[in-house]
Design a protein around this motif. Structure first.
Motif, short mmCIF file in Angstrom:
data_model
loop_
_atom_site.label_atom_id
_atom_site.label_comp_id
_atom_site.label_asym_id
_atom_site.label_seq_id
_atom_site.Cartn_x
_atom_site.Cartn_y
_atom_site.Cartn_z
N UNK A 172 0.88 -0.82 0.22
CA UNK A 172 -0.09 -0.08 0.18
C UNK A 172 0.65 1.58 0.01
N UNK A 173 2.10 1.59 0.80
CA UNK A 173 2.93 2.37 0.21
C UNK A 173 3.59 2.84 -0.32
N UNK A 174 3.84 1.62 -1.44
CA UNK A 174 4.82 1.74 -1.96
C UNK A 174 4.03 2.28 -3.54
N UNK A 175 2.52 2.33 -3.57
CA UNK A 175 1.61 2.29 -4.81
C UNK A 175 1.31 3.39 -4.39
N UNK A 176 1.10 4.54 -3.16
CA UNK A 176 0.47 5.47 -2.67
C UNK A 176 2.30 6.56 -3.08
N UNK A 177 3.57 5.96 -3.18
CA UNK A 177 4.47 6.68 -3.74
C UNK A 177 4.34 6.14 -5.14
N UNK A 178 3.54 5.54 -6.44
CA UNK A 178 4.06 5.61 -7.17
C UNK A 178 2.91 6.43 -7.67
N UNK A 179 1.18 6.34 -6.54
CA UNK A 179 0.62 7.08 -6.82
C UNK A 179 0.89 8.79 -7.12
N UNK A 180 1.82 9.34 -5.55
CA UNK A 180 2.46 10.74 -5.52
C UNK A 180 3.00 11.11 -7.07
N UNK A 181 4.39 10.23 -6.88
CA UNK A 181 4.86 10.45 -8.55
C UNK A 181 3.98 10.24 -9.79
N UNK A 182 3.34 9.78 -10.22
CA UNK A 182 2.54 9.87 -11.44
C UNK A 182 1.91 11.54 -11.35
N UNK A 183 1.47 11.93 -9.67
CA UNK A 183 0.60 12.71 -9.43
C UNK A 183 1.35 14.23 -10.04
N UNK A 184 2.84 13.72 -9.71
CA UNK A 184 3.95 14.65 -9.73
C UNK A 184 3.75 15.47 -11.29
N UNK A 185 4.25 14.27 -12.33
CA UNK A 185 4.34 14.42 -13.46
C UNK A 185 2.86 15.24 -13.88
N UNK A 186 1.67 14.34 -13.87
CA UNK A 186 0.72 14.99 -14.27
C UNK A 186 0.34 16.22 -14.54
N UNK A 187 -0.08 16.64 -12.72
CA UNK A 187 0.28 18.67 -12.20
C UNK A 187 0.52 19.33 -13.75
N UNK A 188 2.35 19.20 -13.57
CA UNK A 188 2.80 20.23 -14.23
C UNK A 188 3.09 19.71 -16.16
N UNK A 189 2.20 18.52 -16.78
CA UNK A 189 1.86 18.67 -17.88
C UNK A 189 0.84 19.10 -18.09
N UNK A 190 -0.56 18.78 -17.00
CA UNK A 190 -1.99 19.59 -17.09
C UNK A 190 -1.25 21.10 -17.03
N UNK A 191 -0.42 21.80 -16.82
CA UNK A 191 -0.56 22.87 -17.03
C UNK A 191 0.88 23.63 -17.66
N UNK A 192 1.02 23.28 -18.78
CA UNK A 192 1.89 22.54 -19.97
C UNK A 192 2.96 22.58 -19.65
#
Length: 378
Positions: free
Chosen positions: A90-110
């Motif tokens: 569970x903790x490792x999945x949360x880390x993966x989700x956080x990493x993906x979210x960091x990238x997604x948010x950068x992309x969404x703001x161009x």
């Protein structure tokens, strides 16, 4: 990884400085078992997030005193590909989700920038690693937002594919000509992201991949024995970039069942193995007409060379020595997790994220595990 142009630490071993990860000689009677154990230790280090910033981004390396390098979009993309193919708690999945979210948010703001020290330049290679990582995470989690961000990056990649390795960043004060800023051989690894983009319905991805694969033969240098040129006009060949070229061709061969691409990859890898150092490692550069430059070995090249040889079914005579060198490149942290050192004999050794991911797959192959799927290659 497009940062082997950086300078991290001094050359050569320090006086009296041991190889931190020197292998247990008792394990020599069971090299496959040792490789499997090392692979698990490296996986634990990567899954444990020691190289992850609080905002979810991953760093390129972790120093012995606990400092992290700056957040690295490309490496965060690599980590998502790695984690998408591991069993996670569970903790490792949360880390993966956080990493993906960091990238997604950068992309969404161009924000497509790739280096915090070079905000005016966008590296297409880095974007491709981000693209593949986001697609991998999106497949695993069925998260539509992540897949949408991957499609956005892929579209940007396709829009700028004909412009060279970089979009911007080459003006006054920009990076000088290197394999990562002027070369094209390493861009063959973009084939992985382009094939993934095609599978996710990104228009033009299939055609772009076909053109990129078809142009592989044009990357031969005008002279010398090297089968690929990594920086135009340079007498030197980056073995790291040459391995990237071979990895892209292997991906294409696997994804499209193209025997010619497999032959091209094998030709590159066989030449890389001719540059092996007497102690089993591989240097950063080799001369275009053959012969290593210097005697300092670099663990990402070492891991790539082993991984590629086994993926392609090659049997280089230096494989056992290379496996020993890779074992000697690992260091065990206080919590028992293992990481791979970028320059294993440097006085100030760094636990390196991308070298560890490459090494993990090389160690699994050395242990007898089957080859990863083309989309799982980090």
């Amino acid at each position: 990884m497009t940062t082997t142009d950086q300078t991290l630490t001094p050359d050569g071993p320090a006086p009296g400085h041991p190889d931190p990860g020197a292998p247990d000689r008792r394990a020599a009677t069971d090299p496959a078992g040792r490789s499997a154990a090392l692979a698990e230790g490296v996986s634990r280090w990567l899954r444990g997030g020691q190289a992850q910033h609080p905002d979810g981004a991953y760093a390129g390396w972790h120093t012995a005193d606990g400092r992290l390098s700056t957040p690295y979009p490309e490496i965060t993309g690599y980590v998502l590909t790695f984690l998408a193919n591991e069993e996670l708690d569970e903790a490792e999945r949360a880390r993966a989700d956080a990493a993906a979210r960091w990238l997604v948010e950068r992309i969404e703001r161009g924000d497509h920038t790739c280096r915090f020290d070079r905000p005016d330049g966008v590296y297409l290679f880095d974007l491709a690693m981000i693209t593949n990582g986001l697609f991998a995470h999106g497949r695993r989690t069925a998260d539509r937002r992540t897949v949408a961000a991957a499609r956005t990056v892929a579209a940007y990649l396709l829009e700028h594919l004909g412009e060279g390795p970089m979009v911007g960043g080459a003006g006054p004060g920009g990076p000088g000509p290197t394999w990562s800023t002027e070369g094209r051989a390493h861009l063959l690894k973009l084939l992985q992201a382009l094939v993934a983009a095609d599978l996710h319905g990104v228009p033009g991805a299939a055609e772009a991949a076909e053109r990129l694969a078809a142009g592989a033969e044009e990357l031969r240098p005008p002279s010398g024995t090297a089968p690929v040129e990594t920086c135009p006009g340079s007498e030197l060949v980056s073995l790291h970039a040459a391995c990237y070229a071979a990895e892209g061709l292997w991906v294409w061969a696997e994804a499209r069942r193209d025997p010619r691409a497999r032959e091209q990859a094998a030709r590159i890898v066989e030449w890389v193995w001719q540059q092996q150092l007497p102690d089993g490692g591989f240097p950063t550069y080799a001369h275009r007409d053959g012969g290593p430059v210097g005697d300092r070995w670099q663990s990402d090249v070492l891991s790539q060379a082993i991984r590629l040889a086994l993926l392609l079914g090659l049997e280089p005579k230096g494989l056992s020595a290379a496996a020993e060198a890779l074992a000697a490149s690992t260091t065990t942290h206080p919590d028992g997790r293992s990481a791979v050192l970028y320059w294993p004999r440097a006085e100030e050794a760094h636990s390196n994220s991308w070298s560890s991911m490459f090494a993990h797959q090389a160690l699994l192959l050395l242990s007898g595990r089957p080859a990863p799927a083309w989309h799982a290659l980090v």
